[in-house]
Design a protein around this motif. Structure first.
Motif, PDB file in Angstrom:
ATOM      1  N   SER A 196      28.179  71.118  78.863  1.00  0.00           N
ATOM      2  CA  SER A 196      26.864  70.474  78.882  1.00  0.00           C
ATOM      3  C   SER A 196      26.800  69.389  77.816  1.00  0.00           C
ATOM      4  O   SER A 196      27.526  69.440  76.825  1.00  0.00           O
ATOM      5  CB  SER A 196      25.741  71.501  78.676  1.00  0.00           C
ATOM      6  N   ASN A 215      30.727  76.237  78.484  1.00  0.00           N
ATOM      7  CA  ASN A 215      29.800  77.344  78.745  1.00  0.00           C
ATOM      8  C   ASN A 215      30.350  78.321  79.771  1.00  0.00           C
ATOM      9  O   ASN A 215      30.860  77.907  80.795  1.00  0.00           O
ATOM     10  CB  ASN A 215      28.474  76.784  79.272  1.00  0.00           C
ATOM     11  N   HIS A 217      29.308  81.645  82.239  1.00  0.00           N
ATOM     12  CA  HIS A 217      28.175  82.374  82.830  1.00  0.00           C
ATOM     13  C   HIS A 217      28.658  83.671  83.447  1.00  0.00           C
ATOM     14  O   HIS A 217      29.793  83.763  83.901  1.00  0.00           O
ATOM     15  CB  HIS A 217      27.517  81.534  83.935  1.00  0.00           C
ATOM     16  N   LEU A 222      23.883  82.316  81.320  1.00  0.00           N
ATOM     17  CA  LEU A 222      24.801  81.861  80.271  1.00  0.00           C
ATOM     18  C   LEU A 222      25.126  83.026  79.340  1.00  0.00           C
ATOM     19  O   LEU A 222      24.220  83.727  78.871  1.00  0.00           O
ATOM     20  CB  LEU A 222      24.160  80.726  79.463  1.00  0.00           C
ATOM     21  N   SER A 225      28.739  79.984  74.689  1.00  0.00           N
ATOM     22  CA  SER A 225      29.029  78.552  74.535  1.00  0.00           C
ATOM     23  C   SER A 225      30.001  78.399  73.378  1.00  0.00           C
ATOM     24  O   SER A 225      29.819  79.037  72.330  1.00  0.00           O
ATOM     25  CB  SER A 225      27.761  77.750  74.229  1.00  0.00           C
ATOM     26  N   GLU A 259      23.796  69.662  82.502  1.00  0.00           N
ATOM     27  CA  GLU A 259      24.834  70.655  82.801  1.00  0.00           C
ATOM     28  C   GLU A 259      25.830  70.052  83.777  1.00  0.00           C
ATOM     29  O   GLU A 259      25.428  69.501  84.813  1.00  0.00           O
ATOM     30  CB  GLU A 259      24.213  71.912  83.415  1.00  0.00           C
ATOM     31  N   SER A 285      22.511  76.423  75.813  1.00  0.00           N
ATOM     32  CA  SER A 285      23.876  76.044  75.422  1.00  0.00           C
ATOM     33  C   SER A 285      23.887  75.218  74.131  1.00  0.00           C
ATOM     34  O   SER A 285      24.948  74.804  73.668  1.00  0.00           O
ATOM     35  CB  SER A 285      24.565  75.271  76.547  1.00  0.00           C
TER      36      SER A 285
END
Ligand code: AMP
Length: 367
Positions: A196, A215, A217, A222, A225, A259, A285
């Motif tokens: 991001s 990042n 997920h 999320l 980071s 993102e 993030s």
């Protein structure tokens, strides 16, 4: 046209209004307090931000009288979530500056408008098509073994309002799984990593950009980071150009998160990045900036909103940010005892599954 009599830059002691009472509002209020501002939170229910604000209002986002009274007590209004209704933002904007402005909200809260806007700026997004019915979906479904994702146009977040389309998916079942509501169908992107850009733009058009996090997920939420990312400089440069183009087109004031999917080393730099979505607010993030940067994303957002010069986004340490989701937060005694672990808890009472309860930043020497 605003009827506010406040002049910018706002003086310390001024009150900044925030719509929304979640953890982002809480961290914004704490950052504002450091600069001598007061924060007034308006939300439809009490939340973690209420514990740290100078004043609070519980009211519906269409209670025009309450919103008018709120606007009368603040110098500027910002928000911690992108689903502020257009009518709410416009009502407030007639009384007091709203930063970022209503246009950013209108673009970011509808995936179809957002993707059309981004594509119109010449920015690459996953190929998409609007879907308003199961019949639309049946007609739009990819052939062969291509995979796609059906996403509601509005009110989707953290992977909610999404349905993964596989070759054998029944369109009627998929459309009803997302609530039978207006949607976009987008091609599944085979990315190597998610990254991001966190850009903060001041009212004078100056901006700062934080180093890009990588990042990860899980279940659409999320988890982690990491900065720095593994992106090469030319791709980072392209990402910055994309973020600047978006922020400029929106005449944006505040922190904007973009993102992106990185398609990986096998793709030439110019075509490596695909924008997934934008968030017109401080972003999960960017939580590592609280401990690894000279000025956090929260402070810089409030500086921008207040018409102040932006602080340096320089990163003094490498960082890993881990979200504490649900029961993760029950580990707080061990995290509090861990050397070098910066613990942030949001003051939420119930550690429900999937709920963001806090985060930790672990720093190491910048390499
Ligand atoms: P979103 O709510 O759009 O941010 O989506 C949540 C997560 O789903 C993203 O962070 C990705 O991991 C995944 N995702 C969303 N859209 C796509 C796509 N078009 N292709 C592949 N993965 C996606």
């Amino acid at each position: 046209m605003s009827t506010s009599s406040h002049t910018f830059p706002l003086k310390p002691g001024s009150t900044i209004g925030v719509l929304g009472s979640g953890q982002l509002g809480r961290m914004l209020a704490v950052a504002a307090a450091r600069l001598g501002f007061k924060t007034s939170i308006y939300a439809d229910a009490a939340g973690p931000a209420f514990d740290v604000a100078a004043s609070t209002t519980v009211g519906a986002y269409d209670d025009w009288d309450k919103l008018t009274a709120f606007a009368g007590t603040v110098a500027v209004v910002t928000y911690e979530f992108e689903n502020v209704a257009d009518a709410t933002a416009r009502h407030l904007a007639r009384l007091v500056p709203v930063r970022p402005g209503p246009k950013a909200l209108a673009v970011a809260q509808d995936r179809l408008v957002e993707k059309t806007f981004l594509a119109g700026l010449g920015i690459t997004v996953a190929p998409f098509v609007a879907v308003a019915s199961a019949a639309d979906l049946a007609a739009a479904l990819p052939c062969g073994n291509q995979r796609a994702i059906l996403k509601t146009r509005r009110l989707g977040y953290d992977g909610k309002g999404q349905f993964a389309i596989e070759p054998a998916t029944d369109p009627a079942a998929a459309f009803s799984a997302i609530g039978g509501t207006a949607a976009v169908l987008e091609r599944r992107v085979m990315f190597e990593r998610e990254v991001s850009v966190l850009i903060c733009r001041g009212a004078d058009g100056q901006d700062v950009i934080y180093d890009m996090p990588e990042n990860s997920h899980r279940d659409g939420i999320l988890r982690r980071s990491v900065v720095p990312s593994r992106l090469p400089d030319d791709v980072i440069c392209n990402a910055h150009a994309i973020a600047r183009r978006i922020a400029t087109a929106l005449d944006y004031v505040g922190l904007l998160a973009v993102e992106l999917f990185d398609l990986g080393e096998g793709v030439p730099a110019a075509g490596r990045l695909v924008v997934n979505e934008i968030a017109p607010r401080v972003h999960n993030s960017g939580h590592w900036t609280m401990d690894a940067c000279a000025t956090s994303q929260f402070e810089n957002h409030m500086r921008a909103v207040a018409g102040w010069p932006l602080g340096s986004a320089e990163r003094h340490s490498d960082a890993i940010m881990d979200n504490l989701i649900g029961a993760d937060a029950l580990e707080w005694p061990a995290l509090a005892a861990e050397a070098g672990c910066c613990l942030h808890l949001y003051g939420k009472h119930e550690a429900r599954a999937g709920r963001k309860m806090g985060h930790v930043n672990r720093l190491s020497k910048r390499v």
